[in-house]
Scaffold this active site. Structure first.
Site, PDB file in Angstrom:
ATOM      1  N   GLU A   1       0.884  -1.172   0.000  1.00 54.99           N
ATOM      2  CA  GLU A   1       0.000   0.000   0.000  1.00 54.99           C
ATOM      3  C   GLU A   1       0.911   1.208   0.000  1.00 54.99           C
ATOM      4  O   GLU A   1       1.542   1.522   1.008  1.00 54.99           O
ATOM      5  CB  GLU A   1      -0.898   0.004   1.243  1.00 54.99           C
ATOM      6  CG  GLU A   1      -1.877  -1.158   1.312  1.00 54.99           C
ATOM      7  CD  GLU A   1      -2.963  -1.112   0.248  1.00 54.99           C
ATOM      8  OE1 GLU A   1      -3.138  -0.071  -0.421  1.00 54.99           O
ATOM      9  OE2 GLU A   1      -3.634  -2.142   0.074  1.00 54.99           O
TER      10      GLU A   1
ATOM     11  N   CYS B   1      -2.256   8.938   2.286  1.00 48.87           N
ATOM     12  CA  CYS B   1      -1.996   8.539   0.889  1.00 48.87           C
ATOM     13  C   CYS B   1      -3.199   8.816   0.010  1.00 48.87           C
ATOM     14  O   CYS B   1      -3.074   8.883  -1.201  1.00 48.87           O
ATOM     15  CB  CYS B   1      -1.557   7.082   0.770  1.00 48.87           C
ATOM     16  SG  CYS B   1      -1.738   6.110   2.225  1.00 48.87           S
TER      17      CYS B   1
ATOM     18  N   GLU C   1       4.306  13.047  -4.635  1.00 45.98           N
ATOM     19  CA  GLU C   1       3.543  13.032  -3.389  1.00 45.98           C
ATOM     20  C   GLU C   1       4.244  13.895  -2.343  1.00 45.98           C
ATOM     21  O   GLU C   1       5.455  13.784  -2.158  1.00 45.98           O
ATOM     22  CB  GLU C   1       3.406  11.599  -2.870  1.00 45.98           C
ATOM     23  CG  GLU C   1       2.497  11.517  -1.663  1.00 45.98           C
ATOM     24  CD  GLU C   1       2.271  10.102  -1.166  1.00 45.98           C
ATOM     25  OE1 GLU C   1       3.233   9.324  -1.135  1.00 45.98           O
ATOM     26  OE2 GLU C   1       1.121   9.790  -0.795  1.00 45.98           O
TER      27      GLU C   1
END
Ligand code: ADP
Ligand code: MG
Length: 496
Positions: free
Chosen positions: A261, A296, A398
């Protein structure tokens, strides 16, 4: 409840200092080495924690391996009852866990830490109830045989978790793994080892010793040996893409399954007909501003139809400005601190990159706390950028902080293409009252978790996981337990 409730998080942090849970015992690292756990809102040291290494990992895995044999023999529903009982015990500790997590991570108690503690308990209760679903199939092979499949546990699961939602993200791995008959060794995140250790301590009152083990330490010294250990049959990892790649490579060398993940750069698309106020309120939750954007699934690219763009930005800036930043322990606080000096630097770096982007305007929102107690704290004012393009660096990498870009769009085909023009594919949300348009968009967006007119965090029962570099595999659902924590065996019985 045999472990007394400890609602003073400082006292609890001290109590939990320098402990791993291995084979049912709370023990320091075999080397005796420790490192400090800080409160990022003040930068004060609140505890020490073991600096575990390969020796500790080996000890934990050996204990897990031994314990797993009897655990797997237990009736599935009995295992499920014990895991659900962990959830019930944790439910009684929501306040205790919430306060501890707020102290350790800087996440505000009302908006983040207490809710996370309650979701944690729910995940255990949910998976505990799924034990009787560990079913195989019967196969119409031929009339002379009885041909069936059974689902068996894998063995010892190595789980590596991050700091942004440590309780929830640990629960999504360990609850299904345990119900399926595996034992588990968790390596906690170096920034947040205490809350998850308290969970372990509570579970240890209920589960057989060694079935669940947890150690604290850093990635190279403790995480890597866990992934490399020859008795670990599966790795489940949540963290950054770069570290995920390292973990996956090691798993590939060993030929063991691996769930990943990883990161995201999730699009939020606001259509021309969207309810403006609802979309603005939705942008605040989608961006996880109350978690300092450390998610996330954060909506870090917000595509707003050009007819709504200016009004959207004005209302969004006002709404984020109205959020109160400060003491994570204060019930009034909306936004706490970011997790670590390293993360603080990364976020500042990206704010700088955003400000240097051609055409960009930075809308800096919400006031820093003025209380002297927080003068060294890692507080970051949320920044909403306008005037950037999807292809700019600020929209492609990110950030994992309270930074988002609002990008106007005109052409529907073009906004779908922009939403998909990213290496990531974790979450997405679409805001419209036009059902046909919503369905078209969610079918075409390359992401594993898509929502319409809302964007809430992962829920027990819903398969959650990314595509593209956002990861491999699903968590949080029956599918996750069956597909990721069992292995299927085919059995053919010749009856002639
Ligand atoms: P962050 O950038 O927030 O540190 P990471 O992906 O590095 O995110 O960390 C997520 C988890 O992975 C943490 O528990 C960390 O200790 C662990 N980790 C870091 N490096 C490695 C590695 N080489 N092998 C295994 N685990 C690692
Ligand atoms: Mg790291």
């Amino acid at each position: 409840m045999t472990i007394p409730l400890q609602l003073d998080p400082h006292a609890l942090a001290a109590e939990l200092s320098n402990k791993n849970l291995i084979g049912g015992e709370l023990v320091p690292a075999s080397s005796g080495k420790t490192f400090d756990v800080i409160n990022p809102a003040t930068m004060e040291t609140i505890a020490t924690t073991p600096f575990s290494d390969a020796t500790d990992v080996d000890r934990a895995v050996q204990n897990a391996k031994t314990a797993q044999k009897a655990w797997a023999k237990m009736n599935a529903r009995d295992r499920g009852k014990l895991v659900a009982a962990c959830g019930t015990a944790l439910m009684e500790r929501v306040e205790e866990m919430g306060r501890l997590i707020a102290l350790e991570t800087g996440k505000a108690i009302r908006t983040e830490s207490r809710p996370e503690a309650s979701v944690l308990a729910d995940v255990f209760i949910y998976f505990g109830g799924l034990a009787s679903e560990l079913k195989g199939e019967s196969i119409p092979f031929n009339n002379e045989t009885l041909t069936v499949t059974v689902r068996q546990p894998i063995g010892v699961i190595g789980a590596i978790i991050p700091w942004n939602a440590p309780l929830l993200l640990m629960a999504l791995k360990i609850a299904p793994a345990l119900v399926a008959g595996n034992s588990v060794v968790v390596k906690s995140a170096e920034e947040a080892p205490l809350g998850v250790l308290r969970v372990a301590q509570v579970m240890n009152e209920i589960l057989p010793p060694g079935v669940f083990n947890i150690l604290s330490g850093f990635g190279p010294e403790a995480g890597a040996p866990l992934v490399e250990h020859k008795s670990v049959g599966k790795v489940s990892f949540t963290g950054s893409v770069d570290t995920g790649r390292i973990v996956y490579k090691t798993a590939a060398e060993r030929i063991v399954p691996c769930t990943l993940e990883l990161g995201g750069k999730s699009p939020m698309i606001v259509m021309a007909d969207a309810d403006l106020d609802r979309a603005v309120a939705g942008a605040l939750t989608s961006m996880r501003f109350t978690r300092q954007g450390q998610s996330c699934t954060a909506a870090s690219r917000i595509f707003v139809h050009e007819d709504l763009h200016d009004a959207f930005v004005e209302k969004m800036v006002a709404a984020v400005n109205a959020m109160k930043m400060g003491d994570p322990m204060d019930e009034e606080t909306d936004i706490g601190s970011v997790i670590s000096p390293q993360q603080f630097q990364t976020v500042q770096k990206y704010i700088g990159i955003g400000k240097d982007t051609a055409g960009a305007t930075a809308h800096v929102c919400s006031a820093l706390p003025t209380d002297a107690r927080f003068s060294k704290g890692l507080f970051v004012q949320p920044v909403i950028f306008t005037g950037t393009r999807n292809t700019d660096q600020i929209n492609q990498e990110e950030i994992f902080g309270p930074v988002t870009c609002v990008i106007p769009w005109r052409d529907y085909e073009d906004v779908i293409a922009q939403a998909n023009d990213t290496q990531f594919g974790l979450a997405a949300s679409v805001w419209t009252n036009n059902l046909k348009l919503a369905m078209d968009a969610v079918h075409r967006i390359e992401a594993g978790f898509c929502q319409v007119n809302q964007n809430v965090v992962v829920q027990a029962g819903l398969s959650y996981g990314g595509v593209k570099t956002s990861g491999l595999g699903k968590e949080a659902s029956l599918e996750s337990m069956l597909e990721h924590f069992t292995q299927k065996k085919t059995i053919i019985i010749n009856m002639t």
